[in-house]
Design an enzyme around this catalytic site. Structure first.
Site, mmCIF file in Angstrom:
data_model
loop_
_atom_site.group_PDB
_atom_site.id
_atom_site.type_symbol
_atom_site.label_atom_id
_atom_site.label_comp_id
_atom_site.label_asym_id
_atom_site.label_seq_id
_atom_site.Cartn_x
_atom_site.Cartn_y
_atom_site.Cartn_z
ATOM 1 N N HIS A 24 0.845 -1.205 0.000
ATOM 2 C CA HIS A 24 0.000 0.000 0.000
ATOM 3 C C HIS A 24 0.877 1.250 0.000
ATOM 4 O O HIS A 24 0.658 2.181 -0.794
ATOM 5 C CB HIS A 24 -0.912 -0.016 1.227
ATOM 6 C CG HIS A 24 -1.676 1.255 1.442
ATOM 7 N ND1 HIS A 24 -3.021 1.365 1.202
ATOM 8 C CD2 HIS A 24 -1.285 2.486 1.886
ATOM 9 C CE1 HIS A 24 -3.427 2.590 1.486
ATOM 10 N NE2 HIS A 24 -2.383 3.300 1.902
ATOM 11 N N GLU A 25 1.867 1.272 0.876
ATOM 12 C CA GLU A 25 2.730 2.446 0.973
ATOM 13 C C GLU A 25 3.593 2.607 -0.278
ATOM 14 O O GLU A 25 3.877 3.731 -0.694
ATOM 15 C CB GLU A 25 3.602 2.364 2.233
ATOM 16 C CG GLU A 25 2.825 2.313 3.537
ATOM 17 C CD GLU A 25 1.819 3.445 3.697
ATOM 18 O OE1 GLU A 25 2.021 4.524 3.076
ATOM 19 O OE2 GLU A 25 0.833 3.264 4.425
ATOM 20 N N HIS A 28 1.951 4.636 -2.836
ATOM 21 C CA HIS A 28 2.122 6.086 -2.714
ATOM 22 C C HIS A 28 3.524 6.512 -3.134
ATOM 23 O O HIS A 28 3.704 7.500 -3.845
ATOM 24 C CB HIS A 28 1.900 6.525 -1.263
ATOM 25 C CG HIS A 28 0.508 6.340 -0.761
ATOM 26 N ND1 HIS A 28 -0.593 6.818 -1.434
ATOM 27 C CD2 HIS A 28 0.028 5.735 0.369
ATOM 28 C CE1 HIS A 28 -1.696 6.521 -0.747
ATOM 29 N NE2 HIS A 28 -1.334 5.859 0.340
#
Length: 451
Positions: A24-25, A28
């Protein structure tokens, strides 16, 4: 229950969730760097740093509390509108020194000022063109949507793997083939109970008396061709205590079986009392349908509706968990659980002796997919500090700049997300409270596999 298998199951699930958080990170980090943004930190977890390594301008590491993660993108908050670009100066170490007022009136105003000050401590003169708030609105959307989109993609691939091989166990389909012939008539509220030999002798079902067998495929009922189990079930119920001519296929032969249905109370509506209807005493064979990517997308579309409904009632459901913790009500087995609760269920599955390896793998995969899908959808909520809040800010910036151009008015500038920080603090506090309640609930009144 095997304690070692339980611990292994719990640990595997927990580690897979951490991998999902890490991905998920990365969702980004990668677009942020691609668009020229400066990312100074990439961490899984919160609290004290356990391990870290500096690679280029980014510090990668693990924190002590593995219940989330974050990436630090420089320049998320713009300076105050009253501070013009040519008024900004830097100290000897390259830190901006005239970005915010040093004194403010009001708690929230001070919080915003402090957050802005903390944000700009990382900004150096060479970072001016790399600040997040200066990115085009669509780049901000891509960066912030990257994280939850990764979770949804993970869910898609995991669901696809299960649906294409094992099938969708949550979408069981019935056939007109008989899976079970019930030996006796049991009350509706005891449906599924095994009959005793005495009960079979005293009150056998019409199907048992007529000699119907498991594996028989119902071809027609009273001359009506059987197209689906739902249709056959309705024909049986409507038949009351009348005679029934049932054509079945058995061992590639067609047989006509004459019998008479009986009337007994059955549950027609889960929310209503049993109703007297025609009864035969057979249960259909079911199967888990399989499908490819399009089938998976269709199923996830339905899941999206369910998740949105779940999110709308989440505070109420968490309150119910809190009441269960203090003993005011029973824990709802269909209610929300935390990562701890998911780990406990995974441990129970791993230690379940009657489950095959395939069943365990499918359960793990499905639960991991479900967690990722929920995390992705949750992060798209248009509330700060969630990713969806930043996406909403970027879209609002695009809208008002576009309207200003159409009307021939001056550019209104960047959206100041700092002004929404009071909302972010409230939302973050609520999330923290709900997370603690769910974790405590999963420790004190856990949801079990047998539920």
């Amino acid at each position: 229950m095997d304690a070692l298998q339980y611990a292994i199951g719990f640990l595997i699930f927990f580690l897979l969730i951490l991998v999902s958080i890490g991905l998920h990170e990365f969702g980004h980090l990668i677009p942020a760097k691609r668009f020229g943004g400066k990312v100074t930190q990439y961490f899984i977890g919160f609290g004290p740093t356990v391990w870290s390594k500096q690679i280029g301008e980014t510090e990668y590491g693990l924190k002590a509390i593995p219940l989330g993660g974050y990436v630090k993108i420089v320049g998320m908050l713009p300076p105050e509108a009253t501070v013009l670009a040519d008024e900004i100066t830097y100290d000897a170490e390259g830190r901006q020194v005239t970005r915010v007022r040093k004194s403010n009136t009001g708690m929230f105003t001070q919080l915003i000022s402090d957050a802005r000050a903390a944000e700009w401590e990382l900004v150096k003169p060479e970072d001016t063109d790399r600040l997040f708030y200066k990115m085009s609105w669509w780049k901000k959307v891509v960066v912030m949507a990257g994280g939850p989109s990764v979770n949804i993609l993970i869910a898609f691939f995991l669901f696809s793997a299960v649906f294409a091989t094992y099938g969708n166990g949550q979408d069981q389909q019935t056939t007109t083939t008989i899976a079970e012939v019930q030996g006796c008539i049991v009350p509706a509220e005891e449906s599924g109970r095994v009959c005793t030999e005495e009960e079979i002798l005293e009150q056998p079902t019409p199907a048992y008396q007529a000699g119907l067998e498991a594996g028989d495929r119902i071809v027609s009922f009273n001359g009506v061709e059987a197209e689906s189990w739902e249709q056959v079930q309705q024909l049986i119920r409507d038949n009351g205590d009348g005679r029934a001519a049932i054509v079945v296929e058995r061992d590639d032969r067609l047989l006509t079986i004459e019998t008479k249905t009986t009337v007994t109370p059955r549950i027609i509506d889960e929310d209503a009392d049993p109703e007297p209807v025609g009864f035969l005493g057979v249960a259909p064979r079911t199967y888990a349908p399989t499908g490819g990517p399009l089938y998976t997308l269709e199923q996830m579309g339905g899941m999206t509706v369910d998740v949105v409904k779940a999110l709308a009632t989440l505070p109420v459901k968490v309150f119910d968990v809190a009441q269960a913790v203090v003993g005011l009500e029973e824990r709802d087995p269909e209610g929300p659980i935390s990562i701890v609760g998911g780990g406990r269920l995974a441990g129970e599955v791993a230690a379940h002796d009657e489950s095959t390896v395939t069943d365990k793998v499918v359960f793990f995969t499905g639960m991991l997919a479900g967690f990722n899908f929920f995390i992705g959808m949750f992060n798209f909520l248009p509330l700060l500090p969630l990713d969806g809040g930043h996406i909403a800010s970027a879209l609002w910036e695009a809208l008002r700049r576009g309207l200003a151009r159409l009307r021939g008015r001056p550019d209104p500038g960047y959206v100041d997300a700092a002004k929404l920080l009071p909302v972010a603090y409230v939302v973050a506090s609520a999330m923290l409270v709900m997370g603690v309640v769910l974790i405590v609930g999963d420790l004190v009144v856990p949801v079990h596999l047998e539920s």
